[in-house]
Write an enzyme that holds these catalytic residues in place. Structure first.
Site, PDB file in Angstrom:
ATOM      1  CB  ALA A 182       0.395   1.382   8.930  1.00 49.47           C
TER       2      ALA A 182
ATOM      3  N   GLY B 256       0.199  -3.591   8.157  1.00 54.54           N
ATOM      4  CA  GLY B 256      -1.085  -3.327   7.694  1.00 54.54           C
ATOM      5  C   GLY B 256      -1.862  -3.950   6.564  1.00 54.54           C
TER       6      GLY B 256
ATOM      7  CD  GLU C  76      -2.072  -5.485  11.143  1.00 55.93           C
ATOM      8  OE1 GLU C  76      -1.324  -4.544  10.823  1.00 55.93           O
ATOM      9  OE2 GLU C  76      -2.411  -5.284  12.413  1.00 55.93           O
TER      10      GLU C  76
HETATM   11  N1  CO8 Z   1       5.286   3.452   5.146  1.00 57.96           N
HETATM   12  C1  CO8 Z   1       5.789   4.713   4.176  1.00 57.96           C
HETATM   13  N2  CO8 Z   1       6.449   4.601   3.311  1.00 57.96           N
HETATM   14  C2  CO8 Z   1       6.800   3.202   2.783  1.00 57.96           C
HETATM   15  C3  CO8 Z   1       6.301   2.129   3.330  1.00 57.96           C
HETATM   16  C4  CO8 Z   1       5.598   2.310   4.548  1.00 57.96           C
HETATM   17  N3  CO8 Z   1       4.987   1.171   5.135  1.00 57.96           N
HETATM   18  N4  CO8 Z   1       6.662   1.110   2.641  1.00 57.96           N
HETATM   19  C5  CO8 Z   1       7.400   1.471   1.564  1.00 57.96           C
HETATM   20  N5  CO8 Z   1       7.476   2.929   1.503  1.00 57.96           N
HETATM   21  C6  CO8 Z   1       8.265   3.673   0.727  1.00 57.96           C
HETATM   22  C7  CO8 Z   1       9.659   3.719   0.853  1.00 57.96           C
HETATM   23  O1  CO8 Z   1      10.056   4.633   1.816  1.00 57.96           O
HETATM   24  C8  CO8 Z   1      10.055   4.126  -0.224  1.00 57.96           C
HETATM   25  O2  CO8 Z   1       9.928   5.434  -0.481  1.00 57.96           O
HETATM   26  P1  CO8 Z   1      10.981   6.410  -1.354  1.00 57.96           P
HETATM   27  O3  CO8 Z   1      11.065   6.079  -2.602  1.00 57.96           O
HETATM   28  O4  CO8 Z   1      10.625   7.879  -1.305  1.00 57.96           O
HETATM   29  O5  CO8 Z   1      12.399   6.154  -0.499  1.00 57.96           O
HETATM   30  C9  CO8 Z   1       9.047   3.780  -1.340  1.00 57.96           C
HETATM   31  O6  CO8 Z   1       7.918   3.290  -0.755  1.00 57.96           O
HETATM   32  C10 CO8 Z   1       9.721   2.361  -1.990  1.00 57.96           C
HETATM   33  O7  CO8 Z   1      10.110   1.471  -1.079  1.00 57.96           O
HETATM   34  P2  CO8 Z   1      11.332   0.864  -1.090  1.00 57.96           P
HETATM   35  O8  CO8 Z   1      12.440   1.794  -1.787  1.00 57.96           O
HETATM   36  O9  CO8 Z   1      11.854   0.514   0.483  1.00 57.96           O
HETATM   37  O10 CO8 Z   1      11.272  -0.334  -1.958  1.00 57.96           O
HETATM   38  P3  CO8 Z   1      12.142  -1.912  -1.781  1.00 57.96           P
HETATM   39  O11 CO8 Z   1      11.873  -2.590  -2.919  1.00 57.96           O
HETATM   40  O12 CO8 Z   1      13.542  -1.540  -1.506  1.00 57.96           O
HETATM   41  O13 CO8 Z   1      11.572  -2.424  -0.459  1.00 57.96           O
HETATM   42  C11 CO8 Z   1       9.834  -3.152   1.201  1.00 57.96           C
HETATM   43  C12 CO8 Z   1      10.179  -2.936  -0.157  1.00 57.96           C
HETATM   44  C13 CO8 Z   1      10.643  -4.239   1.712  1.00 57.96           C
HETATM   45  C14 CO8 Z   1       8.491  -3.389   1.274  1.00 57.96           C
HETATM   46  C15 CO8 Z   1      10.521  -1.974   2.122  1.00 57.96           C
HETATM   47  O14 CO8 Z   1       9.755  -0.915   1.424  1.00 57.96           O
HETATM   48  C16 CO8 Z   1       9.716  -2.040   3.512  1.00 57.96           C
HETATM   49  O15 CO8 Z   1      10.398  -2.608   4.282  1.00 57.96           O
HETATM   50  N6  CO8 Z   1       8.674  -1.439   3.754  1.00 57.96           N
HETATM   51  C17 CO8 Z   1       8.146  -1.259   4.937  1.00 57.96           C
HETATM   52  C18 CO8 Z   1       7.556  -2.309   5.448  1.00 57.96           C
HETATM   53  C19 CO8 Z   1       6.799  -2.313   6.827  1.00 57.96           C
HETATM   54  O16 CO8 Z   1       7.655  -2.242   7.940  1.00 57.96           O
HETATM   55  N7  CO8 Z   1       5.599  -2.411   6.985  1.00 57.96           N
HETATM   56  C20 CO8 Z   1       4.920  -2.418   8.223  1.00 57.96           C
HETATM   57  C21 CO8 Z   1       4.822  -1.041   8.608  1.00 57.96           C
HETATM   58  S1  CO8 Z   1       4.120  -0.987  10.383  1.00 57.96           S
HETATM   59  C22 CO8 Z   1       2.581  -1.453  10.037  1.00 57.96           C
HETATM   60  O17 CO8 Z   1       1.950  -1.451   9.115  1.00 57.96           O
HETATM   61  C23 CO8 Z   1       1.662  -1.082  11.622  1.00 57.96           C
HETATM   62  C24 CO8 Z   1       0.210  -1.426  11.136  1.00 57.96           C
HETATM   63  C25 CO8 Z   1      -0.453  -1.277  12.445  1.00 57.96           C
HETATM   64  C26 CO8 Z   1      -0.399   0.293  12.794  1.00 57.96           C
HETATM   65  C27 CO8 Z   1      -1.473   0.530  13.833  1.00 57.96           C
HETATM   66  C28 CO8 Z   1      -1.608   1.913  14.288  1.00 57.96           C
HETATM   67  C29 CO8 Z   1      -2.781   2.014  15.348  1.00 57.96           C
END
Ligand code: CO8
Length: 267
Positions: free
Chosen positions: A73, A118, A121
């Protein structure tokens, strides 16, 4: 067909391919994308020509097709949520997620890279998951101070068992495609290049069967899963009655007895 900002929808024969496409955020799910998914899935479900849906992720901003399925998400949207806003976000997601699970078409997630939070999920809400060998699955939410809230605490345990689901959710450990296959989180693993061809081959095989029968079988499996076995088998008997009253049943069995191939058309 509706126009989408964060999705690409293509129908090829009897198979629809729906790509989640937010290259700047590795296809993270924000409210706008969840609403677009609801519209797209309603449209696909209403299309009698589509028998199977493949859900996949678009390329990242550098054009890498296999970087990410859905990286979760959208954290930048969730960061300032109040409790009621967070709850509303979960409910907003539950519409397309339940649609993927319950729509009459079969849904296949073709997982091409990160399927985190997400992302894992939404893959679990699909009927079947095929992963490229670079795919990474995980539920990192507890490390962010939240819990899986798009059905993850429920669907992961149903798919891989309670013990393994608790371990993955509590430790936030990621699993690679091979481990995801071993624990039953995915049905098949392919090379990245073979991911879409493999998903399409399976989709076409499913589409070649009696589509109404497949849809009824899907409903029977879904509806019976949480029932006690006696009620579940009774429900199955009722649905078995329903499929016996169709063109496809007469044609399918008639073709077998006449030693010819069947023309199954019900949906
Ligand atoms: N949300 C928003 N932006 C994201 C997300 C995300 N989940 N994942 C990646 N991005 C963005 C980064 O911020 C980055 O943006 P920018 O270039 O502007 O800085 C761009 O995508 C590229 O990402 P990275 O530079 O971080 O790429 P890497 O190759 O270094 O890393 C990863 C890739 C490992 C996937 C890393 O991006 C990461 O850890 N992302 C987050 C993963 C995460 O924690 N996901 C879970 C989120 S919480 C969730 O999903 C909850 C679901 C249930 C919600 C329920 C609500 C009721």
């Amino acid at each position: 067909m509706a126009e989408f900002k964060n999705l690409e929808l293509n129908v090829e024969g009897e198979v629809a391919v729906l790509k989640i496409s937010r290259p700047a955020a590795l296809n993270a799910l924000n409210s706008e994308t969840l609403d677009e998914l609801t519209v797209a899935l309603d449209e696909i479900e209403a299309n009698d020509g589509v028998k199977v849906l493949i859900l996949t992720g678009g390329p990242d901003k550098k054009g890498n097709e296999f970087k990410s399925f859905v990286a979760g998400a959208d954290i930048s949207e969730m960061v300032n949520f109040t409790a009621p806003e967070a709850r509303a976000f979960g409910i907003r997601a539950s519409k397309p997620f339940f649609k993927l699970m319950e729509m009459r078409q079969v849904t296949i997630a073709a997982v091409n890279g990160f399927a985190l939070g997400g992302g894992c999920e939404i893959a679990m809400a699909c009927d079947i998951r095929i992963a490229s060998d670079n795919a990474i699955f995980g539920q990192p939410e507890c490390g962010l101070g939240i819990i899986p809230g798009f059905g993850g605490t429920q669907r992961l345990a149903r798919l891989i068992g309670m013990g393994r689901a608790k371990e993955l959710i509590f430790t936030c450990d990621n699993v690679n495609a091979e481990e995801a296959y071993r624990i039953g989180l995915v049905n098949k693993v392919t090379t990245p290049e073979e991911l879409m061809p493999t998903a399409k081959k399976m989709a076409e095989k499913i589409a070649s069967k009696g589509s109404y029968a497949v849809a009824v079988a899907k409903a029977a499996i879904n509806n019976g899963y949480d029932m006690d076995i006696h009620n579940a088998v009774e429900m199955e008997a009722n649905l078995f009655g329903v499929v016996n009253d169709t063109h496809d049943k007469k044609e399918g069995m008639g073709a077998f007895l006449e030693k010819r191939s069947a023309e199954l058309t019900d949906f």
